[in-house]
Design a protein around this motif. Structure first.
Motif, PDB file in Angstrom:
ATOM      1  N   LEU A 150       0.876  -1.172   0.000  1.00  0.00           N
ATOM      2  CA  LEU A 150       0.000   0.000   0.000  1.00  0.00           C
ATOM      3  C   LEU A 150       0.907   1.214   0.000  1.00  0.00           C
ATOM      4  CD1 LEU A 150      -2.850   1.243   0.169  1.00  0.00           C
ATOM      5  CD2 LEU A 150      -2.564   1.263   2.659  1.00  0.00           C
ATOM      6  N   VAL A 151       0.773   2.050  -1.029  1.00  0.00           N
ATOM      7  CA  VAL A 151       1.667   3.190  -1.219  1.00  0.00           C
ATOM      8  C   VAL A 151       0.856   4.492  -1.122  1.00  0.00           C
ATOM      9  CG1 VAL A 151       3.331   4.294  -2.754  1.00  0.00           C
ATOM     10  CG2 VAL A 151       3.112   1.796  -2.748  1.00  0.00           C
ATOM     11  N   TYR A 152       1.212   5.311  -0.159  1.00  0.00           N
ATOM     12  CA  TYR A 152       0.591   6.626  -0.018  1.00  0.00           C
ATOM     13  C   TYR A 152       1.356   7.586  -0.917  1.00  0.00           C
ATOM     14  CZ  TYR A 152      -1.714  10.476   2.556  1.00  0.00           C
ATOM     15  OH  TYR A 152      -2.471  11.578   2.919  1.00  0.00           O
ATOM     16  N   PHE A 153       0.822   7.822  -2.102  1.00  0.00           N
ATOM     17  CA  PHE A 153       1.436   8.692  -3.114  1.00  0.00           C
ATOM     18  C   PHE A 153       0.648   9.991  -3.078  1.00  0.00           C
ATOM     19  CE2 PHE A 153       1.725  10.207  -7.548  1.00  0.00           C
ATOM     20  CZ  PHE A 153       3.095  10.159  -7.760  1.00  0.00           C
ATOM     21  N   VAL A 154       1.253  11.040  -2.527  1.00  0.00           N
ATOM     22  CA  VAL A 154       0.469  12.228  -2.190  1.00  0.00           C
ATOM     23  C   VAL A 154       1.324  13.490  -2.279  1.00  0.00           C
ATOM     24  CG1 VAL A 154       1.004  11.992   0.265  1.00  0.00           C
ATOM     25  CG2 VAL A 154      -1.114  13.168  -0.422  1.00  0.00           C
ATOM     26  N   HIS A 156      -2.894   4.011   8.417  1.00  0.00           N
ATOM     27  CA  HIS A 156      -1.483   4.232   8.755  1.00  0.00           C
ATOM     28  C   HIS A 156      -0.715   2.940   9.037  1.00  0.00           C
ATOM     29  CE1 HIS A 156       1.963   5.256  11.376  1.00  0.00           C
ATOM     30  NE2 HIS A 156       2.066   6.329  10.599  1.00  0.00           N
ATOM     31  N   PRO A 157      -1.258   1.982   9.819  1.00  0.00           N
ATOM     32  CA  PRO A 157      -0.497   0.758  10.090  1.00  0.00           C
ATOM     33  C   PRO A 157      -0.253  -0.107   8.856  1.00  0.00           C
ATOM     34  CG  PRO A 157      -2.312   1.009  11.652  1.00  0.00           C
ATOM     35  CD  PRO A 157      -2.547   1.983  10.545  1.00  0.00           C
ATOM     36  N   GLU A 158      -1.070   0.091   7.809  1.00  0.00           N
ATOM     37  CA  GLU A 158      -0.971  -0.737   6.606  1.00  0.00           C
ATOM     38  C   GLU A 158      -0.132  -0.100   5.501  1.00  0.00           C
ATOM     39  OE1 GLU A 158      -2.028  -3.871   5.989  1.00  0.00           O
ATOM     40  OE2 GLU A 158      -2.523  -3.940   8.112  1.00  0.00           O
ATOM     41  N   ILE A 159       0.262   1.150   5.675  1.00  0.00           N
ATOM     42  CA  ILE A 159       1.034   1.837   4.640  1.00  0.00           C
ATOM     43  C   ILE A 159       2.469   1.317   4.649  1.00  0.00           C
ATOM     44  CG2 ILE A 159       1.941   4.055   3.843  1.00  0.00           C
ATOM     45  CD1 ILE A 159      -0.572   5.358   5.040  1.00  0.00           C
ATOM     46  N   ASP A 160       2.897   0.764   3.533  1.00  0.00           N
ATOM     47  CA  ASP A 160       4.243   0.193   3.408  1.00  0.00           C
ATOM     48  C   ASP A 160       5.241   1.187   2.839  1.00  0.00           C
ATOM     49  OD1 ASP A 160       3.464  -2.712   4.008  1.00  0.00           O
ATOM     50  OD2 ASP A 160       2.155  -2.241   2.311  1.00  0.00           O
ATOM     51  N   ARG A 161       4.745   2.115   2.060  1.00  0.00           N
ATOM     52  CA  ARG A 161       5.631   3.076   1.389  1.00  0.00           C
ATOM     53  C   ARG A 161       4.896   4.411   1.262  1.00  0.00           C
ATOM     54  NH1 ARG A 161       8.076   0.711  -3.831  1.00  0.00           N
ATOM     55  NH2 ARG A 161       9.552  -0.097  -2.289  1.00  0.00           N
ATOM     56  N   MET A 162       5.645   5.478   1.391  1.00  0.00           N
ATOM     57  CA  MET A 162       5.109   6.808   1.112  1.00  0.00           C
ATOM     58  C   MET A 162       5.948   7.455   0.020  1.00  0.00           C
ATOM     59  SD  MET A 162       3.948   8.559   4.712  1.00  0.00           S
ATOM     60  CE  MET A 162       5.614   8.712   5.350  1.00  0.00           C
ATOM     61  N   THR A 215      10.714   9.168  -1.617  1.00  0.00           N
ATOM     62  CA  THR A 215      10.170   7.828  -1.385  1.00  0.00           C
ATOM     63  C   THR A 215      10.699   7.286  -0.065  1.00  0.00           C
ATOM     64  OG1 THR A 215      10.041   7.368  -3.761  1.00  0.00           O
ATOM     65  CG2 THR A 215       9.991   5.477  -2.276  1.00  0.00           C
ATOM     66  N   TYR A 216       9.768   6.935   0.816  1.00  0.00           N
ATOM     67  CA  TYR A 216      10.106   6.391   2.125  1.00  0.00           C
ATOM     68  C   TYR A 216       9.472   5.016   2.287  1.00  0.00           C
ATOM     69  CZ  TYR A 216      11.475  11.131   3.562  1.00  0.00           C
ATOM     70  OH  TYR A 216      12.076  12.359   3.661  1.00  0.00           O
ATOM     71  N   ASP A 217      10.243   4.048   2.748  1.00  0.00           N
ATOM     72  CA  ASP A 217       9.729   2.721   3.076  1.00  0.00           C
ATOM     73  C   ASP A 217       9.667   2.574   4.592  1.00  0.00           C
ATOM     74  OD1 ASP A 217       9.397   1.972   0.455  1.00  0.00           O
ATOM     75  OD2 ASP A 217      11.312   0.910   0.324  1.00  0.00           O
ATOM     76  N   ARG A 218       8.604   1.948   5.056  1.00  0.00           N
ATOM     77  CA  ARG A 218       8.466   1.709   6.497  1.00  0.00           C
ATOM     78  C   ARG A 218       9.660   0.912   7.002  1.00  0.00           C
ATOM     79  NH1 ARG A 218       4.129   1.485  10.213  1.00  0.00           N
ATOM     80  NH2 ARG A 218       2.678   2.121   8.559  1.00  0.00           N
ATOM     81  N   ASN A 219      10.215   1.342   8.109  1.00  0.00           N
ATOM     82  CA  ASN A 219      11.366   0.667   8.693  1.00  0.00           C
ATOM     83  C   ASN A 219      10.885  -0.397   9.671  1.00  0.00           C
ATOM     84  OD1 ASN A 219      13.690  -0.116  10.040  1.00  0.00           O
ATOM     85  ND2 ASN A 219      14.574   1.945  10.054  1.00  0.00           N
ATOM     86  N   PRO A 220      10.924  -1.671   9.298  1.00  0.00           N
ATOM     87  CA  PRO A 220      10.373  -2.717  10.165  1.00  0.00           C
ATOM     88  C   PRO A 220      11.175  -2.925  11.436  1.00  0.00           C
ATOM     89  CG  PRO A 220      11.502  -3.702   8.295  1.00  0.00           C
ATOM     90  CD  PRO A 220      11.471  -2.221   8.045  1.00  0.00           C
ATOM     91  N   ALA A 221      12.430  -2.483  11.452  1.00  0.00           N
ATOM     92  CA  ALA A 221      13.284  -2.701  12.622  1.00  0.00           C
ATOM     93  C   ALA A 221      12.893  -1.812  13.795  1.00  0.00           C
ATOM     94  CB  ALA A 221      14.744  -2.470  12.256  1.00  0.00           C
ATOM     95  N   THR A 222      12.297  -0.660  13.489  1.00  0.00           N
ATOM     96  CA  THR A 222      11.989   0.298  14.551  1.00  0.00           C
ATOM     97  C   THR A 222      10.519   0.679  14.596  1.00  0.00           C
ATOM     98  OG1 THR A 222      12.576   2.113  13.063  1.00  0.00           O
ATOM     99  CG2 THR A 222      14.302   1.283  14.521  1.00  0.00           C
TER     100      THR A 222
END
Length: 206
Positions: A4-8, A144-150, A193-200
């Motif tokens: 899911l990509v928030y392109f905005v 918000h919890p489902e957004i993988d990329r912005m 382009t930002y990807d969700r950081n799963p580590a943090t």
């Protein structure tokens, strides 16, 4: 699994629309995109241009990023107000709305249920292309919890107040993102382009 990509588009001070929620790039809007901004969209994200704009510009490229677009009722009604019942007829188009009982367009799917559950369903139906979250802020906040990329199309202006990136009612949820790509245009806009950081970050429940 699809992303899911928030392109905005957003202002430097973090708003995606003015206080009334109207389209900032539409007639009477507060931001007129530069020529290089439009050219970059055509070259890199042709599927994100509205169908009427694609026809006017002679764009036939399907694009390689998205085949589905999701948006909230308020965002969708911006187009309805000017007689456009499906701004993205070239994509599968879903609108999350509890107050609309009948779709104004046969190719626009209305979803009255939980947006998180629906998006998880869409992610599992892997088509090879991602899902574009076009807005508005309220839906982005819920998802918000489902957004993988912005992909933030950062415009070179400030407006002081308006609709925030994740709406006015989003909860407090600190999340870190990794900058994975950036393009700065001569006209002043930047595509970040930002990807969700799963580590943090708290992982979304699947």
């Amino acid at each position: 699994m699809r992303k899911l990509v928030y392109f905005v588009a957003a202002t430097l001070d973090g708003f995606i629309a003015g206080p009334d929620g109207s389209d900032p790039t539409g007639p009477g809007g507060f931001w007129s995109p530069s020529e290089d901004y439009i050219r970059h969209l055509v070259e890199e994200y042709p599927e994100t241009l509205p169908t009427p704009a694609r026809a006017a510009l002679g764009i036939t490229a399907e694009g390689t990023r998205f085949d589905t677009v999701v948006e909230g009722r308020k965002s969708y009604e911006i187009g309805l107000a000017v007689g456009v019942t499906n701004a993205f007829a070239h994509l599968r188009h879903l609108v999350f709305a509890r107050t609309l009982t009948e779709s104004p367009d046969p190719d626009v799917e209305l979803v009255a249920g939980d947006p998180v559950a629906k998006v998880r369903e869409l992610k599992r139906a892997d088509s090879g292309k991602d899902i574009w979250l076009v807005g508005g802020g309220e839906l982005a906040g819920a998802l918000h919890p489902e957004i993988d990329r912005m992909i933030v199309k950062l415009s070179p202006l400030t407006i002081g107040t308006g609709i925030p990136l994740f709406g006015r009612t989003a909860g407090f949820a600190p999340t870190t993102w990794e900058l994975t790509e950036h393009t700065t245009l001569k006209g002043g806009a930047a595509f970040l382009t930002y990807d969700r950081n799963p580590a943090t970050s708290e992982p979304a429940t699947r």
